[in-house]
Design a protein around this motif. Sequence first.
Motif, PDB file in Angstrom:
ATOM      1  N   TYR A 294       0.664  -1.295  -0.052  1.00  0.00           N
ATOM      2  CA  TYR A 294      -0.023  -0.136   0.061  1.00  0.00           C
ATOM      3  C   TYR A 294       0.788   1.244  -0.017  1.00  0.00           C
ATOM      4  N   PHE A 295       0.325   2.400  -0.799  1.00  0.00           N
ATOM      5  CA  PHE A 295       0.931   3.463  -0.344  1.00  0.00           C
ATOM      6  C   PHE A 295       0.227   4.199   0.527  1.00  0.00           C
ATOM      7  N   ILE A 296       0.676   4.735   1.564  1.00  0.00           N
ATOM      8  CA  ILE A 296       0.089   5.270   2.758  1.00  0.00           C
ATOM      9  C   ILE A 296       0.134   6.729   2.750  1.00  0.00           C
TER      10      ILE A 296
ATOM     11  N   GLU B  83      -2.793  14.137   1.111  1.00  0.00           N
ATOM     12  CA  GLU B  83      -1.960  13.203   0.063  1.00  0.00           C
ATOM     13  C   GLU B  83      -0.352  13.406   0.151  1.00  0.00           C
ATOM     14  N   ALA B  84       0.013  13.693   1.230  1.00  0.00           N
ATOM     15  CA  ALA B  84       1.482  13.419   1.529  1.00  0.00           C
ATOM     16  C   ALA B  84       1.659  11.974   1.855  1.00  0.00           C
ATOM     17  N   TYR B  85       2.693  11.201   1.114  1.00  0.00           N
ATOM     18  CA  TYR B  85       2.916  10.032   1.327  1.00  0.00           C
ATOM     19  C   TYR B  85       4.041   9.625   2.457  1.00  0.00           C
ATOM     20  N   LEU B  86       3.549   8.604   3.096  1.00  0.00           N
ATOM     21  CA  LEU B  86       4.515   7.879   4.020  1.00  0.00           C
ATOM     22  C   LEU B  86       5.644   7.162   3.335  1.00  0.00           C
ATOM     23  N   ARG B  87       6.949   7.630   3.723  1.00  0.00           N
ATOM     24  CA  ARG B  87       8.220   6.922   3.063  1.00  0.00           C
ATOM     25  C   ARG B  87       9.081   6.646   4.097  1.00  0.00           C
TER      26      ARG B  87
ATOM     27  N   PHE C  86       5.160  11.968  -3.903  1.00  0.00           N
ATOM     28  CA  PHE C  86       5.758  10.805  -4.480  1.00  0.00           C
ATOM     29  C   PHE C  86       6.840  10.901  -5.448  1.00  0.00           C
ATOM     30  N   ASP C  87       7.706  10.139  -5.406  1.00  0.00           N
ATOM     31  CA  ASP C  87       9.097  10.236  -6.196  1.00  0.00           C
ATOM     32  C   ASP C  87       9.277   8.770  -7.014  1.00  0.00           C
TER      33      ASP C  87
ATOM     34  N   ALA D 135      11.507   7.989  -8.979  1.00  0.00           N
ATOM     35  CA  ALA D 135      12.763   7.696  -9.006  1.00  0.00           C
ATOM     36  C   ALA D 135      13.323   6.669  -7.897  1.00  0.00           C
ATOM     37  N   ASN D 136      12.623   6.997  -6.752  1.00  0.00           N
ATOM     38  CA  ASN D 136      12.753   6.477  -5.493  1.00  0.00           C
ATOM     39  C   ASN D 136      11.686   5.468  -4.940  1.00  0.00           C
ATOM     40  N   ALA D 137      10.781   4.961  -5.834  1.00  0.00           N
ATOM     41  CA  ALA D 137       9.664   4.367  -5.656  1.00  0.00           C
ATOM     42  C   ALA D 137       9.823   3.313  -4.487  1.00  0.00           C
ATOM     43  N   ARG D 138      10.803   2.772  -4.262  1.00  0.00           N
ATOM     44  CA  ARG D 138      11.079   1.479  -3.661  1.00  0.00           C
ATOM     45  C   ARG D 138      10.948   1.962  -1.954  1.00  0.00           C
TER      46      ARG D 138
END
Length: 186
Positions: free
Chosen positions: A87-89, A94-98, A111-112, A114-117
């Motif tokens: 899941y994308f959290i 709509e800021a992503y938890l990463r 969301f980036d 290039a650094n999706a992992r």
Amino acid sequence: KFTLKNLAIESAGADWVEPNEIIAGEQYLIVADETYALNADEDTNAVGAAEVTVEGGKVTSEVTDGMIWTFNEAEGIDAAADGSDQYFITTASEAYLRRVSGGSTPALSEFDSANARYFPWSLIEREAEDGSFTFYQNGSTRYAMTIAENSVSVARVSNSSGNIRTAGSPIRLYRLGAKKPVTPEV
């Protein structure tokens, strides 16, 4: 789309209860040890912990906007190595938890690709089989989240020797349930 203002109105007077399943697109509280909720500070893009009270399978303390997270399908991301859903959290805005590369704390960002992992998260039932989960990132290396008083961290769990089912904090999710009845004032 929810904004912080209408999300607060939507959740006022409602119960946050443990769900039977995770539904993509729904809002959840991510709670560790039935004591601390994952909490977003969108002014600083930091992620922390906020104290909550859980009684009888539902959150009974006040829920703030920063505690509410949306679980979205991680579209365009390769399947998890262990077959778990990813899941994308995101927050209400709509800021992503990463996971931060090289860091031990999660953060918020756009969301980036290039650094999706660093963006998809998974849940797996813990070894204790008590209904709790480990909240983690699942790739060539796995990282489990720990939520504790005043801190949130992400630690590497070795794929070869580490047991992801015992790593990090025991996590429970709570989803907005039925509205509480409103008693008219007399």
